[in-house]
Design a protein around this motif. Structure first.
Motif, PDB file in Angstrom:
ATOM      1  N   SER A   1      -9.006   5.469  -8.274  1.00 29.71           N
ATOM      2  CA  SER A   1      -7.549   5.345  -8.346  1.00 29.71           C
ATOM      3  C   SER A   1      -6.908   6.726  -8.358  1.00 29.71           C
ATOM      4  O   SER A   1      -7.466   7.677  -8.907  1.00 29.71           O
ATOM      5  CB  SER A   1      -7.141   4.571  -9.604  1.00 29.71           C
ATOM      6  OG  SER A   1      -7.405   5.330 -10.776  1.00 29.71           O
ATOM      7  N   ASP A   2      -5.741   6.830  -7.753  1.00 31.96           N
ATOM      8  CA  ASP A   2      -5.030   8.105  -7.747  1.00 31.96           C
ATOM      9  C   ASP A   2      -3.560   7.864  -7.446  1.00 31.96           C
ATOM     10  O   ASP A   2      -3.202   6.919  -6.726  1.00 31.96           O
ATOM     11  CB  ASP A   2      -5.619   9.067  -6.709  1.00 31.96           C
ATOM     12  CG  ASP A   2      -5.256  10.517  -7.003  1.00 31.96           C
ATOM     13  OD1 ASP A   2      -6.106  11.226  -7.573  1.00 31.96           O
ATOM     14  OD2 ASP A   2      -4.127  10.932  -6.704  1.00 31.96           O
ATOM     15  N   LEU A   3      -2.718   8.745  -7.995  1.00 28.23           N
ATOM     16  CA  LEU A   3      -1.282   8.684  -7.752  1.00 28.23           C
ATOM     17  C   LEU A   3      -0.936   9.086  -6.322  1.00 28.23           C
ATOM     18  O   LEU A   3       0.120   8.723  -5.802  1.00 28.23           O
ATOM     19  CB  LEU A   3      -0.564   9.611  -8.747  1.00 28.23           C
ATOM     20  CG  LEU A   3       0.953   9.630  -8.746  1.00 28.23           C
ATOM     21  CD1 LEU A   3       1.510   8.305  -9.254  1.00 28.23           C
ATOM     22  CD2 LEU A   3       1.465  10.771  -9.641  1.00 28.23           C
ATOM     23  N   THR A   4      -1.835   9.841  -5.676  1.00 22.83           N
ATOM     24  CA  THR A   4      -1.575  10.402  -4.347  1.00 22.83           C
ATOM     25  C   THR A   4      -2.515   9.780  -3.326  1.00 22.83           C
ATOM     26  O   THR A   4      -3.618  10.301  -3.063  1.00 22.83           O
ATOM     27  CB  THR A   4      -1.744  11.933  -4.371  1.00 22.83           C
ATOM     28  OG1 THR A   4      -0.931  12.487  -5.406  1.00 22.83           O
ATOM     29  CG2 THR A   4      -1.344  12.553  -3.038  1.00 22.83           C
ATOM     30  N   PRO A   5      -2.137   8.656  -2.724  1.00 23.52           N
ATOM     31  CA  PRO A   5      -3.044   7.970  -1.791  1.00 23.52           C
ATOM     32  C   PRO A   5      -3.286   8.751  -0.506  1.00 23.52           C
ATOM     33  O   PRO A   5      -4.201   8.406   0.253  1.00 23.52           O
ATOM     34  CB  PRO A   5      -2.334   6.637  -1.519  1.00 23.52           C
ATOM     35  CG  PRO A   5      -0.885   6.922  -1.776  1.00 23.52           C
ATOM     36  CD  PRO A   5      -0.862   7.920  -2.898  1.00 23.52           C
ATOM     37  N   GLU A   6      -2.492   9.778  -0.253  1.00 26.75           N
ATOM     38  CA  GLU A   6      -2.732  10.627   0.923  1.00 26.75           C
ATOM     39  C   GLU A   6      -4.130  11.252   0.885  1.00 26.75           C
ATOM     40  O   GLU A   6      -4.663  11.657   1.926  1.00 26.75           O
ATOM     41  CB  GLU A   6      -1.678  11.734   1.012  1.00 26.75           C
ATOM     42  CG  GLU A   6      -0.285  11.243   1.371  1.00 26.75           C
ATOM     43  CD  GLU A   6       0.539  10.827   0.160  1.00 26.75           C
ATOM     44  OE1 GLU A   6       1.770  10.726   0.298  1.00 26.75           O
ATOM     45  OE2 GLU A   6      -0.043  10.602  -0.931  1.00 26.75           O
ATOM     46  N   LEU A   7      -4.719  11.336  -0.316  1.00 29.47           N
ATOM     47  CA  LEU A   7      -6.052  11.924  -0.451  1.00 29.47           C
ATOM     48  C   LEU A   7      -7.166  10.948  -0.081  1.00 29.47           C
ATOM     49  O   LEU A   7      -8.318  11.353   0.083  1.00 29.47           O
ATOM     50  CB  LEU A   7      -6.255  12.403  -1.888  1.00 29.47           C
ATOM     51  CG  LEU A   7      -5.226  13.414  -2.411  1.00 29.47           C
ATOM     52  CD1 LEU A   7      -5.472  13.695  -3.883  1.00 29.47           C
ATOM     53  CD2 LEU A   7      -5.265  14.698  -1.602  1.00 29.47           C
ATOM     54  N   PHE A   8      -6.823   9.675   0.064  1.00 30.60           N
ATOM     55  CA  PHE A   8      -7.857   8.664   0.266  1.00 30.60           C
ATOM     56  C   PHE A   8      -8.495   8.708   1.652  1.00 30.60           C
ATOM     57  O   PHE A   8      -9.658   8.312   1.809  1.00 30.60           O
ATOM     58  CB  PHE A   8      -7.291   7.259   0.038  1.00 30.60           C
ATOM     59  CG  PHE A   8      -6.905   6.966  -1.388  1.00 30.60           C
ATOM     60  CD1 PHE A   8      -7.305   7.783  -2.430  1.00 30.60           C
ATOM     61  CD2 PHE A   8      -6.122   5.853  -1.683  1.00 30.60           C
ATOM     62  CE1 PHE A   8      -6.951   7.504  -3.741  1.00 30.60           C
ATOM     63  CE2 PHE A   8      -5.763   5.558  -2.989  1.00 30.60           C
ATOM     64  CZ  PHE A   8      -6.172   6.381  -4.022  1.00 30.60           C
TER      65      PHE A   8
END
Length: 278
Positions: free
Chosen positions: A80-87
């Motif tokens: 999980s992450d606040l910044t889905p651009e990293l996915f």
């Protein structure tokens, strides 16, 4: 608290989270995670004794520095992450290594998971950047089952990254009210206070990761100015002040030179903390 105050706080928190999401989308954090500190995720997974059948949550997972090695043990992993651009990078790396990871956008301070959902909850230099430490710690504990394992790697205040933030602080915009410095998560007393009596079997030790990616302080600075979101954000805030930019360059180069050893290699200190949910 009045309804007006609640609404104001909600709006300010929403704006702050949007700012954090945008900051971590700057540059190329996945490159930093893999090229500079790639071994940290594997160290954390081993310390938490992650194995087949474990249900694992990696909070503030970024591109999966810990989630991917956790999945490779046979665990069932949510990143999980606040910044889905990293996915996107994380998914590509997971696929290349044959790791099955579920990726989910989520705020570390308001996780969309049921109580006691996971056997292992971990975060590798991630949750420490949530601005409200107690809120994030409460969520971390809430989603871990009784008897489950908690594992954290956080940069220490005295180590390289902690001191980098201290060096940038005079040049950065003032943090919003209530936001706490990320490197506090590298102080064992601070983390023990956040977790309180909800955990037991706490072990904490300071360790270092050897960084030999940069031959000179100048090479490190150019890399972080291009790829590391918090550094990029501070420089962007000074875009109209070339004199201040030059001052920050000098301050960061002097700071980095103090850590550089033979051939430019550096030791970056972090706190590795593990515990069990009571």
């Amino acid at each position: 608290m009045t309804e007006t105050m609640r609404t104001s706080r909600t709006e300010s928190d929403r704006a702050l989270k949007a700012k954090h999401r945008a900051m971590w989308a700057l540059g190329d954090y996945p490159a930093v995670a893999t090229e500079v500190i790639g071994e940290l995720g594997t160290i954390l997974v081993a310390a938490c004794e992650v194995g087949p059948g474990d249900h694992v949550l990696d909070i503030a997972a970024g591109s999966g520095n810990a989630a991917i090695p956790a999945a490779l043990t046979g665990a069932d992993v949510v990143a999980s992450d606040l910044t889905p651009e990293l996915f996107a990078d994380g998914r590509a790396r997971a696929a290349a290594r044959g790791a099955d990871v579920e990726w989910m956008e989520a705020d570390a301070e308001d996780l969309p998971f049921a109580d006691a959902r996971f056997d292992v909850v971990l975060s590798c230099v991630g949750i420490m950047f949530a601005p409200h430490h107690q809120d994030a710690a409460d969520e971390l504990v809430r989603v871990c089952r009784p008897g489950g394992r908690i594992g954290l790697i956080s940069w220490t205040p005295e180590g390289f990254i902690g001191q980098m933030f201290a060096t940038m602080k005079p040049f950065a915009p003032a943090p919003p009210p209530g936001a706490q410095p990320p490197p506090l998560w590298g102080n064992v007393d601070h983390v023990r206070g956040l977790l309180g009596e909800r955990v037991t079997d706490v072990t904490a030790r300071r360790q270092t990761v050897r960084v030999d990616r940069f031959a000179t302080p100048e090479a490190w600075l150019e890399y972080f100015k291009a790829k590391y979101g918090p550094t990029i954000a501070v420089y962007r805030s000074l875009a109209a002040e070339p004199g201040r930019v030059a001052d920050l360059d000098r301050a960061l180069l002097t700071f980095a030179a103090g850590f550089a050893g033979d051939g430019g290699a550096m030791e970056w200190e972090y706190l590795l903390l593990t515990a069990r949910r009571t």
